[in-house]
Design a protein around this motif. Sequence first.
Motif, PDB file in Angstrom:
ATOM      1  N   ARG A  10       8.268  -8.057   0.427  1.00 33.98           N
ATOM      2  CA  ARG A  10       8.953  -6.816   0.074  1.00 33.98           C
ATOM      3  C   ARG A  10       8.032  -5.829  -0.640  1.00 33.98           C
ATOM      4  O   ARG A  10       7.981  -4.652  -0.299  1.00 33.98           O
ATOM      5  CB  ARG A  10      10.157  -7.118  -0.808  1.00 33.98           C
ATOM      6  CG  ARG A  10      10.914  -5.870  -1.199  1.00 33.98           C
ATOM      7  CD  ARG A  10      12.168  -6.205  -1.969  1.00 33.98           C
ATOM      8  NE  ARG A  10      12.840  -4.986  -2.332  1.00 33.98           N
ATOM      9  CZ  ARG A  10      13.357  -4.752  -3.502  1.00 33.98           C
ATOM     10  NH1 ARG A  10      13.313  -5.674  -4.434  1.00 33.98           N
ATOM     11  NH2 ARG A  10      13.946  -3.627  -3.766  1.00 33.98           N
ATOM     12  N   GLY A  11       7.293  -6.305  -1.614  1.00 37.13           N
ATOM     13  CA  GLY A  11       6.396  -5.424  -2.359  1.00 37.13           C
ATOM     14  C   GLY A  11       5.323  -4.817  -1.480  1.00 37.13           C
ATOM     15  O   GLY A  11       5.000  -3.647  -1.572  1.00 37.13           O
ATOM     16  N   ARG A  12       4.778  -5.625  -0.594  1.00 37.31           N
ATOM     17  CA  ARG A  12       3.739  -5.136   0.306  1.00 37.31           C
ATOM     18  C   ARG A  12       4.303  -4.082   1.256  1.00 37.31           C
ATOM     19  O   ARG A  12       3.673  -3.055   1.517  1.00 37.31           O
ATOM     20  CB  ARG A  12       3.163  -6.303   1.099  1.00 37.31           C
ATOM     21  CG  ARG A  12       2.032  -5.887   2.014  1.00 37.31           C
ATOM     22  CD  ARG A  12       1.424  -7.061   2.742  1.00 37.31           C
ATOM     23  NE  ARG A  12       0.853  -7.986   1.783  1.00 37.31           N
ATOM     24  CZ  ARG A  12       0.800  -9.294   1.962  1.00 37.31           C
ATOM     25  NH1 ARG A  12       1.283  -9.827   3.061  1.00 37.31           N
ATOM     26  NH2 ARG A  12       0.273 -10.087   1.060  1.00 37.31           N
ATOM     27  N   LYS A  13       5.501  -4.317   1.759  1.00 35.00           N
ATOM     28  CA  LYS A  13       6.125  -3.381   2.692  1.00 35.00           C
ATOM     29  C   LYS A  13       6.417  -2.046   2.006  1.00 35.00           C
ATOM     30  O   LYS A  13       6.188  -0.978   2.569  1.00 35.00           O
ATOM     31  CB  LYS A  13       7.412  -3.990   3.244  1.00 35.00           C
ATOM     32  CG  LYS A  13       7.975  -3.253   4.420  1.00 35.00           C
ATOM     33  CD  LYS A  13       9.116  -4.027   5.042  1.00 35.00           C
ATOM     34  CE  LYS A  13       9.578  -3.375   6.320  1.00 35.00           C
ATOM     35  NZ  LYS A  13      10.614  -4.132   6.972  1.00 35.00           N
ATOM     36  N   GLN A  14       6.903  -2.109   0.776  1.00 30.54           N
ATOM     37  CA  GLN A  14       7.181  -0.883   0.032  1.00 30.54           C
ATOM     38  C   GLN A  14       5.897  -0.128  -0.260  1.00 30.54           C
ATOM     39  O   GLN A  14       5.862   1.094  -0.228  1.00 30.54           O
ATOM     40  CB  GLN A  14       7.898  -1.212  -1.278  1.00 30.54           C
ATOM     41  CG  GLN A  14       9.323  -1.637  -1.090  1.00 30.54           C
ATOM     42  CD  GLN A  14       9.986  -2.016  -2.401  1.00 30.54           C
ATOM     43  OE1 GLN A  14       9.326  -2.271  -3.397  1.00 30.54           O
ATOM     44  NE2 GLN A  14      11.299  -2.069  -2.399  1.00 30.54           N
ATOM     45  N   ASP A  15       4.820  -0.853  -0.538  1.00 34.32           N
ATOM     46  CA  ASP A  15       3.541  -0.221  -0.834  1.00 34.32           C
ATOM     47  C   ASP A  15       2.981   0.491   0.391  1.00 34.32           C
ATOM     48  O   ASP A  15       2.415   1.571   0.283  1.00 34.32           O
ATOM     49  CB  ASP A  15       2.550  -1.263  -1.345  1.00 34.32           C
ATOM     50  CG  ASP A  15       1.256  -0.639  -1.822  1.00 34.32           C
ATOM     51  OD1 ASP A  15       1.330   0.349  -2.581  1.00 34.32           O
ATOM     52  OD2 ASP A  15       0.188  -1.132  -1.445  1.00 34.32           O
ATOM     53  N   ARG A  16       3.147  -0.095   1.550  1.00 34.20           N
ATOM     54  CA  ARG A  16       2.623   0.515   2.769  1.00 34.20           C
ATOM     55  C   ARG A  16       3.416   1.739   3.198  1.00 34.20           C
ATOM     56  O   ARG A  16       2.948   2.538   3.989  1.00 34.20           O
ATOM     57  CB  ARG A  16       2.601  -0.504   3.897  1.00 34.20           C
ATOM     58  CG  ARG A  16       1.558  -1.563   3.674  1.00 34.20           C
ATOM     59  CD  ARG A  16       1.449  -2.500   4.824  1.00 34.20           C
ATOM     60  NE  ARG A  16       0.439  -3.506   4.517  1.00 34.20           N
ATOM     61  CZ  ARG A  16       0.033  -4.410   5.363  1.00 34.20           C
ATOM     62  NH1 ARG A  16       0.544  -4.451   6.569  1.00 34.20           N
ATOM     63  NH2 ARG A  16      -0.878  -5.288   5.012  1.00 34.20           N
ATOM     64  N   ALA A  17       4.612   1.891   2.680  1.00 36.50           N
ATOM     65  CA  ALA A  17       5.443   3.041   3.020  1.00 36.50           C
ATOM     66  C   ALA A  17       5.093   4.260   2.178  1.00 36.50           C
ATOM     67  O   ALA A  17       5.673   5.321   2.358  1.00 36.50           O
ATOM     68  CB  ALA A  17       6.916   2.696   2.834  1.00 36.50           C
ATOM     69  N   ARG A  18       4.122   4.117   1.278  1.00 39.39           N
ATOM     70  CA  ARG A  18       3.749   5.197   0.373  1.00 39.39           C
ATOM     71  C   ARG A  18       2.274   5.543   0.520  1.00 39.39           C
ATOM     72  O   ARG A  18       1.469   4.708   0.915  1.00 39.39           O
ATOM     73  CB  ARG A  18       3.986   4.776  -1.079  1.00 39.39           C
ATOM     74  CG  ARG A  18       5.398   4.356  -1.343  1.00 39.39           C
ATOM     75  CD  ARG A  18       6.187   5.512  -1.855  1.00 39.39           C
ATOM     76  NE  ARG A  18       7.559   5.104  -2.113  1.00 39.39           N
ATOM     77  CZ  ARG A  18       8.586   5.795  -1.672  1.00 39.39           C
ATOM     78  NH1 ARG A  18       8.418   6.890  -0.998  1.00 39.39           N
ATOM     79  NH2 ARG A  18       9.803   5.404  -1.939  1.00 39.39           N
ATOM     80  N   VAL A  19       1.926   6.781   0.187  1.00 39.67           N
ATOM     81  CA  VAL A  19       0.540   7.222   0.138  1.00 39.67           C
ATOM     82  C   VAL A  19       0.245   7.558  -1.316  1.00 39.67           C
ATOM     83  O   VAL A  19       0.878   8.438  -1.888  1.00 39.67           O
ATOM     84  CB  VAL A  19       0.298   8.484   1.000  1.00 39.67           C
ATOM     85  CG1 VAL A  19      -1.145   8.938   0.885  1.00 39.67           C
ATOM     86  CG2 VAL A  19       0.674   8.230   2.435  1.00 39.67           C
ATOM     87  N   ALA A  20      -0.707   6.843  -1.907  1.00 33.61           N
ATOM     88  CA  ALA A  20      -1.095   7.113  -3.291  1.00 33.61           C
ATOM     89  C   ALA A  20      -2.109   8.250  -3.271  1.00 33.61           C
ATOM     90  O   ALA A  20      -3.260   8.059  -2.880  1.00 33.61           O
ATOM     91  CB  ALA A  20      -1.684   5.866  -3.928  1.00 33.61           C
TER      92      ALA A  20
END
Length: 68
Positions: A10-20
Amino acid sequence: MAKAKKQTARGRKQDRARVAGGQKYEVSYEAKKTGRSASAVKKAVKKVGSSRKKVERKLGSKGTRTGR
C-alpha cells in the motif's frame, strides 16, 4: 527484541501515485517521461499538486487519458 512489522504494498503504491517536486530524481524522471523540462515539471507540481495523473495531464503527456 521487537518483532518486525509486516510490509505491505500500500505504501509503495501511494508513493508511486505522487511526484515529489523537491526530489531531483523524481522530477528528472517525470521530465524525461513527458518530454518536458525539469522546471516545467516543478511548475506543474506547484500548480496542480503532487498527483502524478494531474501533473502528467497538465504537462500533456502522451501516456495519459483525456476522459474518453
